[in-house]
Design a protein around this motif. Structure first.
Motif, PDB file in Angstrom:
ATOM      1  N   TRP A  84      -7.237  -2.194  -2.274  1.00 24.10           N
ATOM      2  CA  TRP A  84      -8.446  -1.729  -1.642  1.00 24.10           C
ATOM      3  C   TRP A  84      -8.934  -3.080  -0.794  1.00 24.10           C
ATOM      4  N   GLN A 130      -7.926   0.733   6.153  1.00 21.07           N
ATOM      5  CA  GLN A 130      -9.253   0.951   6.208  1.00 21.07           C
ATOM      6  C   GLN A 130      -9.619   2.237   5.120  1.00 21.07           C
ATOM      7  N   GLU A 131      -8.962   3.236   5.306  1.00 24.15           N
ATOM      8  CA  GLU A 131      -9.101   4.724   4.515  1.00 24.15           C
ATOM      9  C   GLU A 131      -8.767   4.502   3.189  1.00 24.15           C
ATOM     10  N   THR A 132      -8.153   3.336   2.588  1.00 27.68           N
ATOM     11  CA  THR A 132      -7.528   3.539   1.319  1.00 27.68           C
ATOM     12  C   THR A 132      -8.283   2.727   0.178  1.00 27.68           C
ATOM     13  N   ASP A 133      -8.709   3.399  -0.958  1.00 29.05           N
ATOM     14  CA  ASP A 133      -8.978   2.843  -2.164  1.00 29.05           C
ATOM     15  C   ASP A 133      -8.246   3.579  -3.222  1.00 29.05           C
ATOM     16  N   PHE A 165       0.760  -1.264   0.056  1.00 29.89           N
ATOM     17  CA  PHE A 165      -0.113  -0.041   0.173  1.00 29.89           C
ATOM     18  C   PHE A 165       0.643   1.145  -0.013  1.00 29.89           C
ATOM     19  N   ARG A 168      -7.864   2.148  -6.365  1.00 32.18           N
ATOM     20  CA  ARG A 168      -8.059   1.188  -7.566  1.00 32.18           C
ATOM     21  C   ARG A 168      -8.188   2.380  -8.522  1.00 32.18           C
ATOM     22  N   GLN A 214     -15.120  -0.524   4.292  1.00 33.54           N
ATOM     23  CA  GLN A 214     -14.367   0.067   5.482  1.00 33.54           C
ATOM     24  C   GLN A 214     -14.922  -0.530   6.753  1.00 33.54           C
ATOM     25  N   HIS A 232      -6.633  -9.486  -6.347  1.00 29.47           N
ATOM     26  CA  HIS A 232      -6.141  -7.978  -6.109  1.00 29.47           C
ATOM     27  C   HIS A 232      -4.935  -7.838  -6.909  1.00 29.47           C
ATOM     28  N   SER A 242      -2.875  -5.226  -2.176  1.00 25.90           N
ATOM     29  CA  SER A 242      -4.285  -4.813  -2.676  1.00 25.90           C
ATOM     30  C   SER A 242      -4.082  -3.259  -2.783  1.00 25.90           C
ATOM     31  N   GLY A 275     -11.832  -3.163   1.342  1.00 23.55           N
ATOM     32  CA  GLY A 275     -12.957  -2.878   1.792  1.00 23.55           C
ATOM     33  C   GLY A 275     -13.963  -3.826   2.135  1.00 23.55           C
ATOM     34  N   THR A 295      -4.626 -10.675   1.059  1.00 26.35           N
ATOM     35  CA  THR A 295      -4.822  -9.888  -0.293  1.00 26.35           C
ATOM     36  C   THR A 295      -4.904 -10.884  -1.561  1.00 26.35           C
TER      37      THR A 295
END
Length: 265
Positions: free
Chosen positions: A127, A194-197, A103, A199, A131, A224, A125, A129, A220
């Motif tokens: 993402w 948790q906060e990360t996307d 990440f 994609r 969240q 992914h 990954s 999620g 993961t």
């Protein structure tokens, strides 16, 4: 073993790191997963240091690094790497991150690409999620009586069941590290995931990239890794028949793939 050094970041967090290999060689940064420390790379140092100066570090909240109050934004984890590069006087480096480290690598590729030469993203990954599932995990780790249950869950996600049943020697250092890990460091790191996307942003990555997947990874999952490799222009995908810590299950194959990629003209 190389000497342990410390960096105090601009937000007054102590980051522990080690350097292996001659200072004249290109720098390769190794970034660990949640619940591990820089020793997760011990088995790779001999092979990698033949070609690189290797910088590995304990992510904040882990190992010998300090445990500031969470949550830890992914941007702050990325800035820790930039400050480490500044500390050792290197403008550009290769970067290899596994799981949470992957990440961090994606964030660097998107926000500090001028500091990275080539990128290896292992068992990670863009993402993980939704969240809401992380709220329960954070609460559970913070409210548990001790780290035994958390450690058992991590180990089951990291290694083949037959390794755990056989009490393979490779597993025990990771069990000890988990039992000694500060729960607030884990919770702060969970929040970063948790906060990360990322994609929708991966198409903007312009770095040479190798993605390493674990065929049997339950954290993961391999899909992914395939998504990341398909989204980053020119990225290549290498899949090992591994669970989550592919560098531990298949160390020589892992090192070979990394070196083939980083050393290509």
């Amino acid at each position: 073993m190389s000497q342990l050094h410390y960096l105090t970041t601009t937000d007054n967090t102590r980051i522990a790191y080690r350097l292996d290999g001659p200072a004249t060689r290109p720098l390769l940064v190794l970034s660990n997963s949640i619940g591990t420390d820089l020793h997760m790379w011990d088995g790779q140092i001999a092979a990698l240091a033949e070609h690189f100066r290797v910088l590995r570090y304990d992510a904040r909240g882990h190992g010998a690094s300090s445990v500031p109050p969470g949550p830890y934004p992914l941007s702050r984890l990325g800035e820790d790497v930039i400050e480490l590069l500044d500390c050792v006087g290197v403008q550009r480096a290769h970067f290899l991150g596994l799981s949470l480290g992957g990440f961090v690598g994606q964030w660097l590729a998107l926000h500090a690409a001028h500091r990275i030469e080539r990128l290896v993203l292992a068992n990670t990954s863009a993402w993980l999620g939704p969240q809401e599932q992380w709220d329960a995990r954070i609460t559970e780790v913070l409210e548990a009586e001790d780290m035994r249950g958390t450690a058992a869950t991590f180990l089951a996600n990291w290694f083949p069941a037959v390794w755990l049943e056989a009490q393979r020697a490779e597993v025990e250092p990771f069990r000890a590290t988990l039992l000694a890990t500060n729960r607030h460091g884990l919770a702060g790191s969970f929040a970063a995931v948790q906060e990360t996307d990322l994609r929708s942003a991966l198409g903007d990555v312009r770095l040479p990239t190798l993605v390493i997947a674990g065929q049997f990874d339950t954290v993961t999952v391999a899909d992914h890794s395939e998504l990341i490799a398909e989204a980053i222009p020119g990225a290549r995908l290498f899949t090992l028949p591994a669970v989550h810590l592919s560098n531990i299950e298949f160390p020589r194959e892992f090192e070979g793939a990394v070196l083939d990629f980083l050393l290509q003209p």
